[in-house]
Design an enzyme around this catalytic site. Structure first.
Site, PDB file in Angstrom:
ATOM      1  N   LYS A  66       0.848  -1.199   0.000  1.00  0.00           N
ATOM      2  CA  LYS A  66       0.000   0.000   0.000  1.00  0.00           C
ATOM      3  C   LYS A  66       0.879   1.242   0.000  1.00  0.00           C
ATOM      4  CE  LYS A  66      -3.911   2.208   2.257  1.00  0.00           C
ATOM      5  NZ  LYS A  66      -3.371   3.562   2.068  1.00  0.00           N
ATOM      6  N   ASP A  68       1.399   5.486   0.107  1.00  0.00           N
ATOM      7  CA  ASP A  68       0.805   6.603   0.834  1.00  0.00           C
ATOM      8  C   ASP A  68       1.106   7.897   0.094  1.00  0.00           C
ATOM      9  OD1 ASP A  68      -0.468   8.044   2.758  1.00  0.00           O
ATOM     10  OD2 ASP A  68       1.133   7.929   4.245  1.00  0.00           O
ATOM     11  N   GLU A 208       2.854   1.157   5.425  1.00  0.00           N
ATOM     12  CA  GLU A 208       1.486   1.475   5.832  1.00  0.00           C
ATOM     13  C   GLU A 208       0.589   0.246   5.838  1.00  0.00           C
ATOM     14  OE1 GLU A 208      -2.076   4.684   4.901  1.00  0.00           O
ATOM     15  OE2 GLU A 208      -0.423   4.471   3.502  1.00  0.00           O
TER      16      GLU A 208
END
Length: 349
Positions: A66, A68, A208
Site C-alpha cells: 500500500k 501513501d 502502511e
C-alpha cells in the site's frame, strides 16, 4: 523488504520471447479493414479499496504494497499528457518529472492508474514529504522529487481495458512499465505470498500496509470490494474544528481538535498533539487563524484555551485504536489533505 521471487509474466500478444511494445502510428492501408477502436474516456472514476482488518485468503487474490500519496490517473494522448487527481482536476503542471516520464513511455494512448509518492531514505512512501514537495496544503509548488507508482492500466493503444480481468491488465502494464525500474514512473509489483505473512512483514518494515486485489475482476469504479486494503496502523482523514493554545508547543498549538462524519453531521472524536514539526505547525497556525469562528461547529465539551475554526481543513491522522467513548487513541498528525484530493472523511456509526 525482501520480496518472494516472482515469475516474470509473458506478453499477451506477440511471440513469447518478444516483449510487447507499442509502435509509432502509421497511415492505414486502405486495403485493410478498419479495426474497432474504443473512444478514450476523458476521465475514469477510480476503483477504491475497501478497508478490512485481515487479508482475504485464496488463490483468487493477489497482493501489493500500500502506497501513501495522491491517487492520480496519467492520460497519455497524441496531443500530450494529462495528470488528473482523484477528483478530476488537472495537476499536470504539479508533477513535471512524471509528465516527462509519461511522454517517454512506448505507447500512443493510455490511461495509467497509480499513486504519486515521495520516498524516504529507506524507500518508503511518506505523505508528509509529498506535501512538503508540493508546498503544503493549498501550495502551488511543482514537485521535484515525486515519482508515480503505476498499479493498473485502464486504456491501451485505442482499447478500453476496464472489462478485462486484472491479470490481463497487469500483463500489459508490466510490459509498458517493467518491474524493477528506477525511473519517475515505476511499477507497483505484485507479490506472491501468504497474505498474513506479507502483512506482518510490511508492518515489521514500518510500511502502511498491503492491498489485496481479485485477479479475475474487471476495473469497477467505486468501493465495491474488488480491492481490499489492510493497514498496519490506522490512518484516516478527519476534519479540524479547532485547536487548543499552548505557551510551550510549536507555533502555540497544543492539540488539534478533530471531528468525523456521523450521517450528515460532524461529531467530535478527540484531539492530536503530536506529529508536527516547526514548519508544519507554523503553516497550520497561519491557515487556522484565518478561519476563526465564534461558535464551535461541534460539541467538544469544555476546553480551556480553545480556538474554533470553520471546519474546512482535513487532516490525515494515524492512530492505534478508539476509546470506549469514541475518541482516538495514540493519534499522530501526518499532514493536511488537499481539497482537490477529495479525501473521504472518516464516518462513525
Amino acid at each position: 523488504m525482501t520480496k518472494p521471487p516472482r515469475k516474470r509474466s509473458k506478453p499477451l500478444l506477440g511471440e513469447a520471447d518478444a516483449p510487447l511494445r507499442s509502435r509509432p502510428r502509421r497511415r492505414r492501408d486502405p486495403a485493410q479493414p478498419n479495426l474497432p477502436l474504443d473512444p478514450m474516456p476523458d476521465r475514469i472514476e477510480p476503483c477504491l479499496a475497501l478497508l478490512k482488518a485481515r487479508p482475504p485468503r485464496g488463490d483468487k487474490w493477489v497482493y501489493e504494497i500500500k502506497w501513501d500519496g495522491y491517487r492520480l490517473a496519467v492520460h497519455i494522448e497524441p496531443a500530450g499528457v494529462r495528470i488528473l487527481t482523484r477528483r478530476g482536476l488537472d495537476w499536470t503542471h504539479r508533477f513535471p518529472l512524471i509528465e516527462a516520464a509519461a511522454r517517454a513511455l512506448p505507447v500512443s494512448t493510455a490511461i495509467v492508474d497509480g499513486e504519486a509518492v515521495v520516498l524516504d531514505e529507506r524507500g518508503r512512501s511518506d505523505f508528509g514529504l509529498l506535501q512538503q514537495s508540493l508546498g503544503g496544503r493549498g501550495g502551488t509548488k511543482r514537485s521535484s522529487n515525486a515519482v508515480f507508482i503505476a498499479f493498473d492500466l485502464l486504456y491501451f493503444d485505442g482499447h478500453d481495458l476496464r472489462n478485462s480481468e486484472l491479470e490481463v491488465r497487469r500483463h500489459l502494464l508490466e510490459d509498458l512499465v517493467p518491474a524493477g525500474g528506477q525511473d519517475d514512473i515505476r511499477l507497483s509489483e505484485e507479490i506472491e505470498a501468504d497474505g498474513d505473512q506479507l502483512l506482518a512483514s510490511a508492518c515489521e518494515h514500518d510500511l502502511e500496509g498491503i492491498i489485496a486485489k481479485r485477479r479475475d475482476a474487471p476495473y469497477r469504479s467505486g468501493r465495491l470490494g474488488d480491492w481490499v486494503k489492510i493497514k498496519c496502523v490506522q490512518s484516516d482523514s478527519f476534519v479540524i474544528v479547532g485547536y487548543e493554545r499552548s505557551t510551550v508547543a510549536r507555533a502555540g498549538i497544543g492539540r488539534l481538535l478533530l471531528a468525523a462524519r456521523k450521517g450528515n453531521e460532524l461529531v467530535y472524536v478527540g484531539g492530536v498533539g503530536t506529529g508536527f514539526n516547526e514548519r508544519s505547525a507554523a503553516e497550520l497556525r497561519e491557515q487556522m487563524d484565518k478561519m476563526i469562528i465564534g461558535k464551535p461547529a461541534v460539541d467538544t465539551g469544555r476546553k480551556r484555551n480553545a480556538v474554533f475554526i470553520d471546519p474546512k481543513l482535513v487532516a490525515e491522522i494515524e492512530y492505534r485504536a478508539w476509546t470506549h467513548d469514541g475518541k482516538l487513541r495514540h493519534a499522530s498528525f501526518k499532514g493536511l489533505r488537499e481539497g482537490q484530493d477529495n479525501a473521504d472523511i472518516y464516518s462513525v456509526d
